[in-house]
Design a protein around this motif. Sequence first.
Motif, PDB file in Angstrom:
ATOM      1  N   THR A 104      17.174 -39.267 -56.619  1.00 12.61           N
ATOM      2  CA  THR A 104      17.684 -40.244 -57.593  1.00 12.61           C
ATOM      3  C   THR A 104      18.031 -41.583 -56.952  1.00 12.61           C
ATOM      4  N   LEU A 105      17.841 -41.712 -55.667  1.00 16.73           N
ATOM      5  CA  LEU A 105      18.041 -42.999 -54.996  1.00 16.73           C
ATOM      6  C   LEU A 105      16.955 -43.177 -53.957  1.00 16.73           C
ATOM      7  N   ARG A 106      16.307 -44.326 -53.997  1.00 19.79           N
ATOM      8  CA  ARG A 106      15.158 -44.561 -53.129  1.00 19.79           C
ATOM      9  C   ARG A 106      15.216 -45.971 -52.541  1.00 19.79           C
ATOM     10  N   ILE A 107      14.794 -46.065 -51.318  1.00 10.32           N
ATOM     11  CA  ILE A 107      14.753 -47.347 -50.603  1.00 10.32           C
ATOM     12  C   ILE A 107      13.301 -47.643 -50.247  1.00 10.32           C
ATOM     13  N   GLU A 108      12.878 -48.845 -50.538  1.00 13.03           N
ATOM     14  CA  GLU A 108      11.560 -49.298 -50.113  1.00 13.03           C
ATOM     15  C   GLU A 108      11.760 -50.437 -49.113  1.00 13.03           C
ATOM     16  N   ARG A 109      11.196 -50.279 -47.922  1.00 16.01           N
ATOM     17  CA  ARG A 109      11.313 -51.291 -46.869  1.00 16.01           C
ATOM     18  C   ARG A 109       9.920 -51.829 -46.547  1.00 16.01           C
ATOM     19  N   ILE A 110       9.707 -53.131 -46.794  1.00 14.51           N
ATOM     20  CA  ILE A 110       8.439 -53.790 -46.487  1.00 14.51           C
ATOM     21  C   ILE A 110       8.598 -54.451 -45.122  1.00 14.51           C
ATOM     22  N   HIS A 111       7.854 -53.981 -44.139  1.00 13.93           N
ATOM     23  CA  HIS A 111       8.131 -54.345 -42.745  1.00 13.93           C
ATOM     24  C   HIS A 111       7.772 -55.792 -42.401  1.00 13.93           C
ATOM     25  N   GLU A 112       6.722 -56.315 -42.950  1.00 15.02           N
ATOM     26  CA  GLU A 112       6.268 -57.644 -42.549  1.00 15.02           C
ATOM     27  C   GLU A 112       6.634 -58.725 -43.559  1.00 15.02           C
ATOM     28  N   ALA A 113       7.622 -58.464 -44.382  1.00 14.09           N
ATOM     29  CA  ALA A 113       8.031 -59.454 -45.383  1.00 14.09           C
ATOM     30  C   ALA A 113       8.607 -60.686 -44.694  1.00 14.09           C
ATOM     31  N   GLY A 114       8.365 -61.861 -45.296  1.00 13.45           N
ATOM     32  CA  GLY A 114       8.900 -63.100 -44.753  1.00 13.45           C
ATOM     33  C   GLY A 114      10.392 -63.210 -44.962  1.00 13.45           C
ATOM     34  N   ALA A 115      10.965 -64.251 -44.360  1.00 16.14           N
ATOM     35  CA  ALA A 115      12.422 -64.428 -44.420  1.00 16.14           C
ATOM     36  C   ALA A 115      12.937 -64.521 -45.847  1.00 16.14           C
ATOM     37  N   ARG A 116      12.158 -65.142 -46.742  1.00 16.47           N
ATOM     38  CA  ARG A 116      12.597 -65.339 -48.125  1.00 16.47           C
ATOM     39  C   ARG A 116      11.837 -64.460 -49.105  1.00 16.47           C
ATOM     40  N   GLU A 117      11.099 -63.501 -48.573  1.00 15.04           N
ATOM     41  CA  GLU A 117      10.373 -62.555 -49.426  1.00 15.04           C
ATOM     42  C   GLU A 117      11.146 -61.242 -49.503  1.00 15.04           C
ATOM     43  N   THR A 118      10.920 -60.498 -50.579  1.00 12.96           N
ATOM     44  CA  THR A 118      11.606 -59.227 -50.749  1.00 12.96           C
ATOM     45  C   THR A 118      11.192 -58.250 -49.658  1.00 12.96           C
ATOM     46  N   ALA A 119      12.176 -57.824 -48.872  1.00 13.78           N
ATOM     47  CA  ALA A 119      11.929 -56.884 -47.776  1.00 13.78           C
ATOM     48  C   ALA A 119      12.538 -55.511 -48.064  1.00 13.78           C
ATOM     49  N   TRP A 120      13.528 -55.478 -48.949  1.00 11.41           N
ATOM     50  CA  TRP A 120      14.199 -54.229 -49.310  1.00 11.41           C
ATOM     51  C   TRP A 120      14.268 -54.119 -50.826  1.00 11.41           C
ATOM     52  N   THR A 121      13.997 -52.938 -51.326  1.00 10.38           N
ATOM     53  CA  THR A 121      14.245 -52.634 -52.729  1.00 10.38           C
ATOM     54  C   THR A 121      14.968 -51.293 -52.787  1.00 10.38           C
ATOM     55  N   VAL A 122      16.132 -51.285 -53.398  1.00 17.37           N
ATOM     56  CA  VAL A 122      16.897 -50.046 -53.592  1.00 17.37           C
ATOM     57  C   VAL A 122      16.885 -49.758 -55.081  1.00 17.37           C
ATOM     58  N   ALA A 123      16.419 -48.583 -55.456  1.00 20.65           N
ATOM     59  CA  ALA A 123      16.320 -48.230 -56.876  1.00 20.65           C
ATOM     60  C   ALA A 123      17.042 -46.910 -57.115  1.00 20.65           C
ATOM     61  N   ALA A 124      17.822 -46.861 -58.204  1.00 15.78           N
ATOM     62  CA  ALA A 124      18.570 -45.656 -58.569  1.00 15.78           C
ATOM     63  C   ALA A 124      18.040 -45.107 -59.892  1.00 15.78           C
ATOM     64  N   TYR A 125      18.074 -43.768 -60.027  1.00 16.33           N
ATOM     65  CA  TYR A 125      17.569 -43.073 -61.208  1.00 16.33           C
ATOM     66  C   TYR A 125      18.613 -42.062 -61.656  1.00 16.33           C
ATOM     67  N   GLU A 126      18.705 -41.855 -62.973  1.00 12.77           N
ATOM     68  CA  GLU A 126      19.656 -40.853 -63.466  1.00 12.77           C
ATOM     69  C   GLU A 126      19.173 -39.459 -63.131  1.00 12.77           C
ATOM     70  N   THR A 127      17.855 -39.242 -63.223  1.00 15.12           N
ATOM     71  CA  THR A 127      17.251 -37.974 -62.816  1.00 15.12           C
ATOM     72  C   THR A 127      15.990 -38.299 -62.008  1.00 15.12           C
ATOM     73  N   PRO A 128      15.441 -37.331 -61.287  1.00 14.87           N
ATOM     74  CA  PRO A 128      14.236 -37.611 -60.481  1.00 14.87           C
ATOM     75  C   PRO A 128      13.038 -38.080 -61.290  1.00 14.87           C
ATOM     76  N   VAL A 129      13.037 -37.830 -62.621  1.00 21.69           N
ATOM     77  CA  VAL A 129      11.868 -38.205 -63.413  1.00 21.69           C
ATOM     78  C   VAL A 129      12.194 -39.250 -64.484  1.00 21.69           C
ATOM     79  N   SER A 130      13.364 -39.854 -64.414  1.00 19.74           N
ATOM     80  CA  SER A 130      13.740 -40.847 -65.422  1.00 19.74           C
ATOM     81  C   SER A 130      13.342 -42.241 -64.965  1.00 19.74           C
ATOM     82  N   ASP A 131      13.509 -43.208 -65.875  1.00 22.22           N
ATOM     83  CA  ASP A 131      13.296 -44.602 -65.514  1.00 22.22           C
ATOM     84  C   ASP A 131      14.421 -45.063 -64.588  1.00 22.22           C
TER      85      ASP A 131
END
Length: 350
Positions: free
Chosen positions: A158-185
């Motif tokens: 229900t919690l996931r982290i996406e790390r983009i390794h070569e992102a620029g200084a002002r580009e999205t390098a981290w995305t943290v997303a939370a879900y109520e259940t493993p299959v929900s939006d």
Amino acid sequence: MSDEAQKIHADIQHGRLHAHAHAHAHAHDGHTTVAVATYIDSGESVHLHGEDHLRQVTGTFDSPAQALLAFEKLYDAAMRPGPAPATDTERAAAEARNTPLPAHAEPVHPEPETVPAYAADAGDHDALLDAFLDAHSDWQKWRTWSDETTHAIHESQTLRIERIHEAGARETAWTVAAYETPVSDRTWVLTATGATPAPVVQELLDHLANPDDWTTTLGSPVSEKTVTTATLLPLADAGWNHTTDGPWIRWTSPSGDAGVQFDALAAQRPNQNLATWIVWAGPGPDRATWTITASPYTSSALLATLSESLAHATGTRSAQTPGHERKRAPGTVPPSVPAAAAGPAASRTH
């Protein structure tokens, strides 16, 4: 210099070859120096002819007396006692040996300066993620096929982290997303750019290590209490300035180089991905050196943690040597903060 001439020079220099007399003689290319000398260790005497790299042995004798007698017959009136005066080359070499070499200036590495967390260096984000995963066995690491992105997924799914390794200084390098259940939006999403300071990223990861901090607030709407708890109290206590401009409620640091903004209008829209919170450092959110964005339902505990970090935490920044200022890469213009938090949800196939 030839090997023989170099050896003769070294023997004279170190006292192994003692000169008894010298003379200036005629040679086919002008005047040159000749000498008679004896090797101290062997007692062998020699006649020397030439200077510097042209010096050579032209005769050997069993004793100094024989060598001196032969030398006198050859050079008689030109003969002078003792060694010959040093040549220009020898004087230059001696001067070079006796002149202290200039100390090579060691590279100046000023000690890093302690600064507010929001002004600290970004450090190594990948190392921070690796250390986080090593310390928390309830998180698993997944790599994409291209190795450009790493997904870190909590065992609850229900919690996931996406790390983009070569992102620029002002580009999205981290995305943290939370879900109520493993299959929900998605319930909420937070993003951070590549230049986000290491202390701020560390605070974020430390917060994510405790599931109670983010699972208890899933689905909680933004309210006045949420705004007050998340930002007003910690930032006001630290002397940050509070202003309101239409739907935007903003807190800026006393020096005006960082801020937190809440978009009350965006908070009312039914879109889980819309950037309702913006945290930044720089002149403003549209000219920021780094930004964090968060959607309306982002955990208030997480927002409070970030605000506390901005208000009170410190970090280090590499000190600049005199004459060197931090400069933006030529031709780059900081992009405006996007209206929606970037980055897709982590793959549900893991």
